[in-house]
Design an enzyme around this catalytic site. Sequence first.
Site, PDB file in Angstrom:
ATOM      1  N   GLU A 296      -1.813 -10.461  -5.827  1.00 20.37           N
ATOM      2  CA  GLU A 296      -1.813 -11.277  -7.044  1.00 20.37           C
ATOM      3  C   GLU A 296      -0.905 -10.668  -8.111  1.00 20.37           C
ATOM      4  O   GLU A 296      -0.143 -11.363  -8.782  1.00 20.37           O
ATOM      5  CB  GLU A 296      -3.235 -11.395  -7.612  1.00 20.37           C
ATOM      6  CG  GLU A 296      -4.211 -12.117  -6.717  1.00 20.37           C
ATOM      7  CD  GLU A 296      -4.948 -11.192  -5.735  1.00 20.37           C
ATOM      8  OE1 GLU A 296      -4.340 -10.213  -5.248  1.00 20.37           O
ATOM      9  OE2 GLU A 296      -6.120 -11.465  -5.458  1.00 20.37           O
TER      10      GLU A 296
ATOM     11  N   CYS B 270      -2.045  -5.067  -5.501  1.00 16.20           N
ATOM     12  CA  CYS B 270      -2.565  -6.296  -4.888  1.00 16.20           C
ATOM     13  C   CYS B 270      -1.514  -7.403  -4.859  1.00 16.20           C
ATOM     14  O   CYS B 270      -0.577  -7.420  -5.676  1.00 16.20           O
ATOM     15  CB  CYS B 270      -3.761  -6.812  -5.678  1.00 16.20           C
ATOM     16  SG  CYS B 270      -5.206  -5.767  -5.599  1.00 16.20           S
TER      17      CYS B 270
ATOM     18  N   GLU C 299       0.828  -1.209   0.000  1.00 13.01           N
ATOM     19  CA  GLU C 299       0.000   0.000   0.000  1.00 13.01           C
ATOM     20  C   GLU C 299       0.862   1.257   0.000  1.00 13.01           C
ATOM     21  O   GLU C 299       2.044   1.203   0.341  1.00 13.01           O
ATOM     22  CB  GLU C 299      -0.932  -0.035   1.218  1.00 13.01           C
ATOM     23  CG  GLU C 299      -1.844  -1.260   1.160  1.00 13.01           C
ATOM     24  CD  GLU C 299      -2.883  -1.315   2.253  1.00 13.01           C
ATOM     25  OE1 GLU C 299      -2.713  -0.643   3.291  1.00 13.01           O
ATOM     26  OE2 GLU C 299      -3.875  -2.046   2.062  1.00 13.01           O
TER      27      GLU C 299
HETATM   28  N1  THU Z   1      -6.183  -6.724  -2.094  1.00 11.02           N
HETATM   29  C1  THU Z   1      -5.345  -7.665  -2.603  1.00 11.02           C
HETATM   30  O1  THU Z   1      -4.124  -7.608  -2.420  1.00 11.02           O
HETATM   31  N2  THU Z   1      -5.886  -8.674  -3.332  1.00 11.02           N
HETATM   32  C2  THU Z   1      -7.222  -8.889  -3.485  1.00 11.02           C
HETATM   33  O2  THU Z   1      -7.604  -9.905  -4.055  1.00 11.02           O
HETATM   34  C3  THU Z   1      -8.180  -7.899  -2.975  1.00 11.02           C
HETATM   35  C4  THU Z   1      -7.614  -6.707  -2.296  1.00 11.02           C
HETATM   36  C5  THU Z   1      -5.591  -5.663  -1.235  1.00 11.02           C
HETATM   37  C6  THU Z   1      -5.574  -4.275  -1.783  1.00 11.02           C
HETATM   38  C7  THU Z   1      -5.488  -3.460  -0.497  1.00 11.02           C
HETATM   39  O3  THU Z   1      -4.127  -3.390  -0.084  1.00 11.02           O
HETATM   40  C8  THU Z   1      -6.254  -4.291   0.526  1.00 11.02           C
HETATM   41  O4  THU Z   1      -6.308  -5.601  -0.015  1.00 11.02           O
HETATM   42  C9  THU Z   1      -7.652  -3.797   0.814  1.00 11.02           C
HETATM   43  O5  THU Z   1      -8.349  -3.567  -0.362  1.00 11.02           O
END
Ligand code: THU
Length: 140
Positions: A55, A53, A44
């Site tokens: 993934e 994310c 973040e």
């Molecule tokens: N996030 C992911 O890393 N992967 C997902 O499949 C959904 C959301 C993260 C983005 C952000 O850092 C946090 O989860 C909340 O949205």
Amino acid sequence: MNYDKLVLSAMAAREKAYVPYSKFKVGAALLTDEGKIYGGFNIECAAYSVCNCAERTALFRAIYDGYRNFSAIAVVGGVEAEEDELSSYCPPCGMCRQALREFCNPDKMKIILAKSVTDFKIFTLSDMLPESFGPDNLGK
Ligand code: THU
């Protein structure tokens, strides 16, 4: 196919997530067609829209190393409930689904959403991204 190792790799990646804002840790583990596993976690930023994310962290690490085809990804995310089990499954966001679409056969690519090694659901990318737009639409 047994996905224990992939789920455990995603859990290990999740521990390292950089999430000072949401505190919502996500880990992913991506399996190359050659059998190699790439982990990733969410990263973040104070400027929230720059967040990446788990993934796509895993995907881009693998792409950088020269891998181009993948057969499965395990995703674990959220907050711990009891006994190290997560309280919910963490489905990939739309942007990650589309990014994965570029580098796999969507009918064969498995997406494993896990709360623990014993509690998981398996989808294909086509289940999660039906009628998708991909390289073939551009003649590639
Ligand atoms: N996030 C992911 O890393 N992967 C997902 O499949 C959904 C959301 C993260 C983005 C952000 O850092 C946090 O989860 C909340 O949205």
